[in-house]
Scaffold this motif. Structure first.
Motif, PDB file in Angstrom:
ATOM      1  N   LEU A 204       0.779  -1.439  -0.019  1.00  0.00           N
ATOM      2  CA  LEU A 204      -0.077  -0.165  -0.098  1.00  0.00           C
ATOM      3  C   LEU A 204       0.822   1.286  -0.043  1.00  0.00           C
ATOM      4  O   LEU A 204       0.354   2.375   0.207  1.00  0.00           O
ATOM      5  CB  LEU A 204      -0.793  -0.054   1.266  1.00  0.00           C
ATOM      6  CG  LEU A 204      -1.863  -1.091   1.234  1.00  0.00           C
ATOM      7  CD1 LEU A 204      -2.580  -1.033   2.463  1.00  0.00           C
ATOM      8  CD2 LEU A 204      -2.984  -1.366   0.211  1.00  0.00           C
ATOM      9  N   ALA A 205       2.283   1.172  -0.118  1.00  0.00           N
ATOM     10  CA  ALA A 205       2.947   2.338   0.150  1.00  0.00           C
ATOM     11  C   ALA A 205       2.774   3.316  -0.984  1.00  0.00           C
ATOM     12  O   ALA A 205       3.113   4.546  -0.801  1.00  0.00           O
ATOM     13  CB  ALA A 205       4.480   1.741   0.069  1.00  0.00           C
ATOM     14  N   HIS A 206       2.488   2.869  -2.163  1.00  0.00           N
ATOM     15  CA  HIS A 206       2.232   4.078  -3.107  1.00  0.00           C
ATOM     16  C   HIS A 206       0.971   4.654  -2.936  1.00  0.00           C
ATOM     17  O   HIS A 206       1.172   5.959  -3.614  1.00  0.00           O
ATOM     18  CB  HIS A 206       1.833   3.296  -4.558  1.00  0.00           C
ATOM     19  CG  HIS A 206       0.614   2.544  -4.485  1.00  0.00           C
ATOM     20  ND1 HIS A 206       0.368   1.205  -3.911  1.00  0.00           N
ATOM     21  CD2 HIS A 206      -0.720   2.890  -4.942  1.00  0.00           C
ATOM     22  CE1 HIS A 206      -0.874   0.958  -3.974  1.00  0.00           C
ATOM     23  NE2 HIS A 206      -1.441   1.596  -4.705  1.00  0.00           N
ATOM     24  N   HIS A 207       0.366   4.747  -1.959  1.00  0.00           N
ATOM     25  CA  HIS A 207      -0.993   5.625  -1.499  1.00  0.00           C
ATOM     26  C   HIS A 207       0.026   6.854  -0.808  1.00  0.00           C
ATOM     27  O   HIS A 207      -0.897   7.931  -0.934  1.00  0.00           O
ATOM     28  CB  HIS A 207      -1.814   5.082  -0.753  1.00  0.00           C
ATOM     29  CG  HIS A 207      -2.824   4.084  -1.581  1.00  0.00           C
ATOM     30  ND1 HIS A 207      -3.600   4.510  -2.602  1.00  0.00           N
ATOM     31  CD2 HIS A 207      -3.042   2.575  -1.260  1.00  0.00           C
ATOM     32  CE1 HIS A 207      -4.090   3.372  -3.013  1.00  0.00           C
ATOM     33  NE2 HIS A 207      -3.917   2.366  -2.266  1.00  0.00           N
ATOM     34  N   GLY A 208       0.967   6.703   0.031  1.00  0.00           N
ATOM     35  CA  GLY A 208       1.481   7.959   0.383  1.00  0.00           C
ATOM     36  C   GLY A 208       1.687   7.498   1.952  1.00  0.00           C
ATOM     37  O   GLY A 208       1.958   6.302   2.222  1.00  0.00           O
ATOM     38  N   ALA A 209       2.113   8.573   2.709  1.00  0.00           N
ATOM     39  CA  ALA A 209       2.387   8.589   4.001  1.00  0.00           C
ATOM     40  C   ALA A 209       1.516   8.218   5.066  1.00  0.00           C
ATOM     41  O   ALA A 209       0.103   8.499   4.619  1.00  0.00           O
ATOM     42  CB  ALA A 209       3.158   9.635   4.534  1.00  0.00           C
ATOM     43  N   ALA A 210       1.738   7.665   6.167  1.00  0.00           N
ATOM     44  CA  ALA A 210       0.654   7.102   7.049  1.00  0.00           C
ATOM     45  C   ALA A 210      -0.236   8.472   7.669  1.00  0.00           C
ATOM     46  O   ALA A 210      -1.201   8.330   8.240  1.00  0.00           O
ATOM     47  CB  ALA A 210       1.276   6.416   8.266  1.00  0.00           C
ATOM     48  N   ASP A 211       0.591   9.574   7.843  1.00  0.00           N
ATOM     49  CA  ASP A 211      -0.133  10.792   8.265  1.00  0.00           C
ATOM     50  C   ASP A 211      -0.951  11.519   7.111  1.00  0.00           C
ATOM     51  O   ASP A 211      -1.621  12.879   7.538  1.00  0.00           O
ATOM     52  CB  ASP A 211       0.786  11.674   8.846  1.00  0.00           C
ATOM     53  CG  ASP A 211       2.003  12.143   7.640  1.00  0.00           C
ATOM     54  OD1 ASP A 211       1.771  11.643   6.568  1.00  0.00           O
ATOM     55  OD2 ASP A 211       3.109  12.962   8.019  1.00  0.00           O
ATOM     56  N   SER A 212      -1.217  10.834   6.174  1.00  0.00           N
ATOM     57  CA  SER A 212      -1.968  11.515   5.145  1.00  0.00           C
ATOM     58  C   SER A 212      -3.367  10.992   5.252  1.00  0.00           C
ATOM     59  O   SER A 212      -3.568   9.438   4.932  1.00  0.00           O
ATOM     60  CB  SER A 212      -1.601  11.306   3.758  1.00  0.00           C
ATOM     61  OG  SER A 212      -2.432  11.321   2.563  1.00  0.00           O
ATOM     62  N   GLY A 213      -4.503  11.545   5.353  1.00  0.00           N
ATOM     63  CA  GLY A 213      -5.661  11.157   5.527  1.00  0.00           C
ATOM     64  C   GLY A 213      -6.217  10.526   4.134  1.00  0.00           C
ATOM     65  O   GLY A 213      -7.071   9.313   4.306  1.00  0.00           O
ATOM     66  N   LYS A 214      -5.825  10.977   3.134  1.00  0.00           N
ATOM     67  CA  LYS A 214      -6.199  10.510   1.947  1.00  0.00           C
ATOM     68  C   LYS A 214      -5.428   9.262   1.625  1.00  0.00           C
ATOM     69  O   LYS A 214      -6.147   8.287   1.272  1.00  0.00           O
ATOM     70  CB  LYS A 214      -6.045  11.655   0.610  1.00  0.00           C
ATOM     71  CG  LYS A 214      -6.125  10.983  -0.695  1.00  0.00           C
ATOM     72  CD  LYS A 214      -5.971  12.140  -1.734  1.00  0.00           C
ATOM     73  CE  LYS A 214      -6.173  11.538  -3.242  1.00  0.00           C
ATOM     74  NZ  LYS A 214      -5.770  12.609  -4.156  1.00  0.00           N
ATOM     75  N   ALA A 215      -4.382   8.974   2.149  1.00  0.00           N
ATOM     76  CA  ALA A 215      -3.569   7.885   1.779  1.00  0.00           C
ATOM     77  C   ALA A 215      -4.217   6.833   2.613  1.00  0.00           C
ATOM     78  O   ALA A 215      -4.458   5.601   2.221  1.00  0.00           O
ATOM     79  CB  ALA A 215      -2.083   7.862   2.220  1.00  0.00           C
ATOM     80  N   ARG A 216      -4.715   7.119   3.780  1.00  0.00           N
ATOM     81  CA  ARG A 216      -5.136   5.942   4.638  1.00  0.00           C
ATOM     82  C   ARG A 216      -6.401   5.448   4.269  1.00  0.00           C
ATOM     83  O   ARG A 216      -6.881   4.424   4.379  1.00  0.00           O
ATOM     84  CB  ARG A 216      -5.425   6.578   6.343  1.00  0.00           C
ATOM     85  CG  ARG A 216      -4.145   7.029   6.939  1.00  0.00           C
ATOM     86  CD  ARG A 216      -4.258   6.985   8.477  1.00  0.00           C
ATOM     87  NE  ARG A 216      -5.212   8.243   8.755  1.00  0.00           N
ATOM     88  CZ  ARG A 216      -4.932   9.265   8.881  1.00  0.00           C
ATOM     89  NH1 ARG A 216      -3.403   9.636   8.786  1.00  0.00           N
ATOM     90  NH2 ARG A 216      -5.661  10.222   9.170  1.00  0.00           N
TER      91      ARG A 216
END
Length: 260
Positions: A204-216
Motif C-alpha cells: 500500500l506504500a504507493h498511496h502515501g505516508a501514514a499521516d495522510s488522511g487521503k492515503a489512509r
C-alpha cells in the motif's frame, strides 16, 4: 579444548519455531497440538496459503463474522498469527480464569487493556511492536462483528499501521464462521465447514505516508475491495456502528476518519 568439548552446532530455529519459543510452552502446545486437532475436527477449507509471506512482518486483514474468527485464522495460517484480546481474558481468578488465560495464550492472543484515548494508542503500539519484531498480526478493518452478514466499510486504523510499518497486508475472506458460532451462541457447532481464503499481499506504500488522511482512506478501500473479492459478501456501504469490543477497534476514536 578437545573435540569432545566442542559443542555440536545446533540447527537454527525456523521463524515458526522462534515465534513459538518466544511465546512459551502454552502457545507451542496450541500451535502444534490444539491447532492440528481443530483442523481434524472442523476440516476447514483453506485457500491461498502460498500467498502468505513465510517470514517478516505481515498484517492479516479479515472480514469479521463471529467470535471464532480469531481462532479460525491462526488455525488456518501457515505461520504464527497474533491478535489483541481484552486483558480480562488473562487475569480472571480461579480455575475458569486459568483456563481462559491458557486458551487465549494458546491461540496467540496478546492481552491489552480496553478503552479509548491512551489505551487505544497503547494497543496500536503493541501491534507495531509485534510487526517490528517480524511477527504476523490479525486485524478486522470493520471494527466489530457484522450482525447481518454484510461487509461494512473499513476503518482506517489497519491502513495506518500498514503505511507506518511498511508491512504487507494479506486480505482474508472468512466464510461460514457465523454458522459455526452465531452471535450469542455459547458453544460452536460441529456441522458447518469454514472456508478461509488468503489473498495476494497488498503493498500500500504507493498511496502515501501514514499521516495522510487521503492515503489512509485509499489504502483502506483497497484492503476492503480485496476482502470483498475473497468473501463474496453483500456490501453494506456504511460503517458498522456497533460498540467496539477491543482497544484496537477503538483506534477509530483516536485517529481521524476519512468518510466519503
Amino acid at each position: 579444548m578437545t573435540s569432545a568439548e566442542i559443542p555440536e552446532p545446533r540447527e537454527a530455529d525456523s521463524p515458526d519455531q522462534a515465534a513459538v519459543r518466544q511465546m512459551g510452552a502454552t502457545y507451542g502446545f496450541g500451535r502444534f497440538v490444539v491447532a492440528p486437532l481443530a483442523r481434524l475436527i472442523y476440516r476447514p477449507r483453506v485457500e491461498g496459503k502460498a500467498n502468505v509471506p513465510k517470514t517478516g512482518p505481515v498484517i492479516f486483514a479479515s472480514n469479521h463474522l463471529s467470535f471464532i474468527d480469531s481462532i479460525a485464522i491462526p488455525i488456518a495460517a501457515p505461520r504464527p498469527v497474533h491478535f489483541l484480546a481484552k486483558s480480562s481474558y488473562f487475569d480472571g481468578p480461579g480455575m475458569a480464569g486459568w483456563f481462559s488465560r491458557e486458551f487465549f495464550t494458546a491461540i496467540g492472543a496478546v492481552p491489552v487493556k480496553r478503552g479509548a484515548g491512551q489505551a487505544a494508542l497503547d494497543a496500536l503500539d503493541q501491534q507495531r511492536q509485534l510487526l517490528d519484531g517480524g511477527s504476523a498480526v490479525a486485524l478486522y478493518p470493520e471494527g466489530t462483528r457484522s450482525l447481518d452478514g454484510r461487509l461494512y466499510k473499513g476503518r482506517t486504523g489497519v491502513a495506518f499501521l500498514a503505511l507506518q510499518t511498511g508491512a504487507p497486508v494479506v486480505p482474508v475472506g472468512l466464510i461460514g464462521t457465523d454458522l459455526v458460532m452465531p452471535v450469542g451462541a455459547r458453544f460452536p457447532s460441529m456441522t458447518p465447514r469454514v472456508t478461509v481464503r488468503f489473498g495476494e499481499p497488498l503493498d500500500l506504500a504507493h498511496h502515501g505516508a501514514a499521516d495522510s488522511g487521503k492515503a489512509r482512506r485509499l489504502a483502506t478501500d483497497d484492503i476492503m475491495a480485496a476482502i470483498h473479492a475473497l468473501s463474496g459478501q453483500e456490501l453494506a456501504n456504511a460503517y458498522n456502528e456497533a460498540p467496539a469490543h477491543s482497544p484496537i477497534e477503538r483506534i477509530r476514536q483516536v485517529l481521524p476518519h476519512e468518510r466519503r
